[in-house]
Design a protein around this motif. Structure first.
Motif, PDB file in Angstrom:
ATOM      1  N   ILE A  28       0.807  -1.215   0.000  1.00 15.00           N
ATOM      2  CA  ILE A  28       0.000   0.000   0.000  1.00 15.00           C
ATOM      3  C   ILE A  28       0.842   1.268   0.000  1.00 15.00           C
ATOM      4  O   ILE A  28       0.375   2.341  -0.418  1.00 15.00           O
ATOM      5  N   ASP A  29       2.108   1.178   0.456  1.00 13.99           N
ATOM      6  CA  ASP A  29       2.965   2.359   0.518  1.00 13.99           C
ATOM      7  C   ASP A  29       4.013   2.354  -0.592  1.00 13.99           C
ATOM      8  O   ASP A  29       5.085   2.958  -0.462  1.00 13.99           O
ATOM      9  N   GLY A  30       3.694   1.665  -1.689  1.00 16.25           N
ATOM     10  CA  GLY A  30       4.624   1.620  -2.814  1.00 16.25           C
ATOM     11  C   GLY A  30       3.873   1.263  -4.078  1.00 16.25           C
ATOM     12  O   GLY A  30       2.640   1.262  -4.117  1.00 16.25           O
ATOM     13  N   ILE A  31       4.607   0.928  -5.128  1.00 15.74           N
ATOM     14  CA  ILE A  31       3.988   0.688  -6.432  1.00 15.74           C
ATOM     15  C   ILE A  31       3.886  -0.794  -6.769  1.00 15.74           C
ATOM     16  O   ILE A  31       3.554  -1.154  -7.895  1.00 15.74           O
ATOM     17  N   GLY A  32       4.162  -1.669  -5.798  1.00 15.11           N
ATOM     18  CA  GLY A  32       3.977  -3.098  -6.023  1.00 15.11           C
ATOM     19  C   GLY A  32       2.503  -3.454  -6.095  1.00 15.11           C
ATOM     20  O   GLY A  32       1.634  -2.654  -5.748  1.00 15.11           O
ATOM     21  N   GLY A  33       2.227  -4.665  -6.508  1.00 14.56           N
ATOM     22  CA  GLY A  33       0.846  -5.080  -6.708  1.00 14.56           C
ATOM     23  C   GLY A  33       0.351  -6.153  -5.773  1.00 14.56           C
ATOM     24  O   GLY A  33      -0.687  -6.750  -6.023  1.00 14.56           O
ATOM     25  N   GLY A  34       1.094  -6.436  -4.692  1.00 13.06           N
ATOM     26  CA  GLY A  34       0.619  -7.415  -3.727  1.00 13.06           C
ATOM     27  C   GLY A  34       0.772  -8.858  -4.150  1.00 13.06           C
ATOM     28  O   GLY A  34       0.167  -9.754  -3.571  1.00 13.06           O
ATOM     29  N   ASN A  35       1.585  -9.119  -5.181  1.00 10.76           N
ATOM     30  CA  ASN A  35       1.837 -10.475  -5.654  1.00 10.76           C
ATOM     31  C   ASN A  35       3.277 -10.514  -6.157  1.00 10.76           C
ATOM     32  O   ASN A  35       3.782  -9.509  -6.682  1.00 10.76           O
ATOM     33  N   ALA A  36       3.931 -11.661  -6.012  1.00  8.09           N
ATOM     34  CA  ALA A  36       5.345 -11.744  -6.382  1.00  8.09           C
ATOM     35  C   ALA A  36       5.602 -11.436  -7.856  1.00  8.09           C
ATOM     36  O   ALA A  36       6.711 -11.041  -8.228  1.00  8.09           O
ATOM     37  N   VAL A  37       4.582 -11.602  -8.718  1.00  4.48           N
ATOM     38  CA  VAL A  37       4.788 -11.278 -10.137  1.00  4.48           C
ATOM     39  C   VAL A  37       4.667  -9.780 -10.395  1.00  4.48           C
ATOM     40  O   VAL A  37       4.937  -9.319 -11.507  1.00  4.48           O
ATOM     41  N   THR A  38       4.275  -9.012  -9.367  1.00  5.38           N
ATOM     42  CA  THR A  38       4.156  -7.561  -9.524  1.00  5.38           C
ATOM     43  C   THR A  38       5.087  -6.800  -8.588  1.00  5.38           C
ATOM     44  O   THR A  38       4.924  -5.597  -8.375  1.00  5.38           O
ATOM     45  N   THR A  39       6.074  -7.502  -8.012  1.00  3.85           N
ATOM     46  CA  THR A  39       7.078  -6.844  -7.180  1.00  3.85           C
ATOM     47  C   THR A  39       8.480  -7.146  -7.704  1.00  3.85           C
ATOM     48  O   THR A  39       9.418  -7.351  -6.945  1.00  3.85           O
ATOM     49  N   LYS A  40       8.601  -7.161  -9.013  1.00  6.19           N
ATOM     50  CA  LYS A  40       9.871  -7.437  -9.679  1.00  6.19           C
ATOM     51  C   LYS A  40      10.463  -6.141 -10.214  1.00  6.19           C
ATOM     52  O   LYS A  40       9.725  -5.224 -10.581  1.00  6.19           O
ATOM     53  N   VAL A  41      11.789  -6.085 -10.269  1.00  3.55           N
ATOM     54  CA  VAL A  41      12.468  -4.853 -10.686  1.00  3.55           C
ATOM     55  C   VAL A  41      13.529  -5.180 -11.725  1.00  3.55           C
ATOM     56  O   VAL A  41      14.302  -6.138 -11.580  1.00  3.55           O
ATOM     57  N   ALA A  42      13.569  -4.370 -12.792  1.00  8.63           N
ATOM     58  CA  ALA A  42      14.613  -4.469 -13.811  1.00  8.63           C
ATOM     59  C   ALA A  42      15.474  -3.219 -13.760  1.00  8.63           C
ATOM     60  O   ALA A  42      14.959  -2.102 -13.667  1.00  8.63           O
ATOM     61  N   MET A  43      16.792  -3.399 -13.819  1.00  5.43           N
ATOM     62  CA  MET A  43      17.745  -2.286 -13.832  1.00  5.43           C
ATOM     63  C   MET A  43      18.634  -2.446 -15.053  1.00  5.43           C
ATOM     64  O   MET A  43      19.275  -3.484 -15.225  1.00  5.43           O
ATOM     65  N   LEU A  44      18.682  -1.440 -15.900  1.00  4.30           N
ATOM     66  CA  LEU A  44      19.335  -1.530 -17.202  1.00  4.30           C
ATOM     67  C   LEU A  44      20.531  -0.593 -17.298  1.00  4.30           C
ATOM     68  O   LEU A  44      20.545   0.494 -16.704  1.00  4.30           O
ATOM     69  N   SER A  45      21.505  -1.006 -18.081  1.00  2.10           N
ATOM     70  CA  SER A  45      22.643  -0.155 -18.390  1.00  2.10           C
ATOM     71  C   SER A  45      23.262  -0.617 -19.700  1.00  2.10           C
ATOM     72  O   SER A  45      23.057  -1.758 -20.130  1.00  2.10           O
TER      73      SER A  45
END
Length: 370
Positions: free
Chosen positions: A49-66
């Motif tokens: 509720i205090d972030g942009i995740g979706g409450g499920n492990a498939v919606t709390t993933k992060v990609a970092m690119l370079s």
């Protein structure tokens, strides 16, 4: 309150979703980075509720690119799995669904130019060392997201993203069969421990008294099964040489059963503490490889195709996923050359995500007072 703003793209990649960042916009040390990602996603609450995740492990993933320094690759893709509730970040695995959005995100970020009707991007998955060639639909306006390709688990259609995975064997453990065996037994459950794109522990569903056709919701409600599975996963993971298994999402767990809907085999994938609502791209490659491997726990479950590359169709909890596997079998066993899949991706939003300045001040122009 003073906060730090961090530019990001919010994208769906395959059947997963999350923020995509330019690695240069994030702290370099892992401890601070983990705290930033926890705050951004809102880990620590079932609804994030205090972030942009979706409450499920498939919606709390992060990609970092370079931009990559590797002689082969164009883009480095660094992945993080942020937990939903317990404020943990796992940098060990990678994610093939989120990888579906890496090519489009790289173009959107200006890390890679669009080159015509399609743009080919060579991606290094730095968590595991896998090399992936992504072919993205592009045009005069950049990435094309509209198309006629449908994937199970995502409503509607979109432009296809073609992925060709290479160097996927032993990325986490250094071996195709990390225990050295085609089959092992832990707590009375026979499994195959395999490392292809993702280290996995794979069993037959009936070994746990399951059909293999249960829905994700039915599996998640079966806590006795999860307790039995986790005990096997921890022992198997330790036998595979993986450290801190109890607090890590690797190895993942998979169940197989005979197909019943026209596919090659029925499969269920676990993340590992909840059932995946569809199927992980990395897990699909490992499960397909297990199906093709003689004398694995999958032996006798499926009628295998005669052609090579072989199309293995996995029946997952929301439909089907096809994996095209280029392989050969010799005296030493199966030799995997590459695996291909088609996914879709879509840019959902873009802007800045805010994290409390006491977590990371950035010491630059990214601070925001509001």
């Amino acid at each position: 309150m003073t906060q730090t703003k961090i530019p990001f793209l919010f994208m769906r990649g395959g059947t997963s979703r999350g923020p995509y960042f330019n690695r240069a916009d994030l702290p370099q040390d892992r401890e601070t980075l983990a705290q930033v990602l926890i705050a951004a996603v809102g880990s620590g609450h079932a609804l994030n509720i205090d972030g942009i995740g979706g409450g499920n492990a498939v919606t709390t993933k992060v990609a970092m690119l370079s931009q990559s320094q590797d002689d082969w690759a164009d883009i480095d893709y660094f992945f993080a799995q942020v937990s939903v509730e317990d404020k943990q970040v796992d940098f060990k695995p990678t994610c093939g669904n989120i990888l579906s959005g890496v090519g489009p995100a790289a173009i959107e970020m200006g890390l890679m130019p669009a080159t015509g009707a399609t743009t080919t991007i060579k991606i290094l998955a730095v968590n595991t060392g896998a090399r992936v060639i992504a072919t993205v639909q592009t045009g005069p306006d950049g990435v094309a997201y509209v198309g006629a390709t449908a994937i199970d688990g995502v409503p509607g259609t979109a432009a296809p993203v073609q992925l060709q995975f290479m160097d996927t064997v032993g990325g986490a453990t250094g071996a195709f069969l990390p225990t050295g065996n085609l089959r092992d037994t832990f707590n009375g459950i026979e499994v195959t421990c395999m490392d292809v794109a993702m280290p996995m522990v794979i069993a037959r569903a009936d070994a746990f008294g399951l059909t293999g056709y249960e829905t994700a919701a039915e599996l998640n409600e079966n806590r006795d099964f999860f307790a039995a599975m986790e005990a096997v996963r921890i022992q198997a993971g330790e036998a595979m040489g993986i450290t801190d298994v109890a607090s890590s999402v690797t190895p993942k767990f998979g169940l197989l059963a005979p197909a019943r809907d026209g596919g090659t085999v029925a499969a269920r994938y676990f993340m590992p503490w909840t059932a995946h609502p569809t199927m992980a791209v990395t897990g699909a490659q490992c499960l397909a490889s297990c199906v093709l491997t003689p004398e694995s726990v999958a032996s006798g479950l499926a009628h295998l195709p005669n052609e090579n590359p072989a199309k293995i169709t996995l029946e997952h909890a929301s439909g089907l996923i096809d994996v095209l596997v280029d392989y050969e079998i010799n005296a030493g066993g199966i030799v995997l050359k590459s695996a291909g899949l088609v996914r879709t991706a879509r840019l959902l939003a873009c802007g800045d995500v805010m994290v409390p300045r006491e977590i990371w001040s950035a010491q630059n122009e990214n601070s925001y007072t509001g």
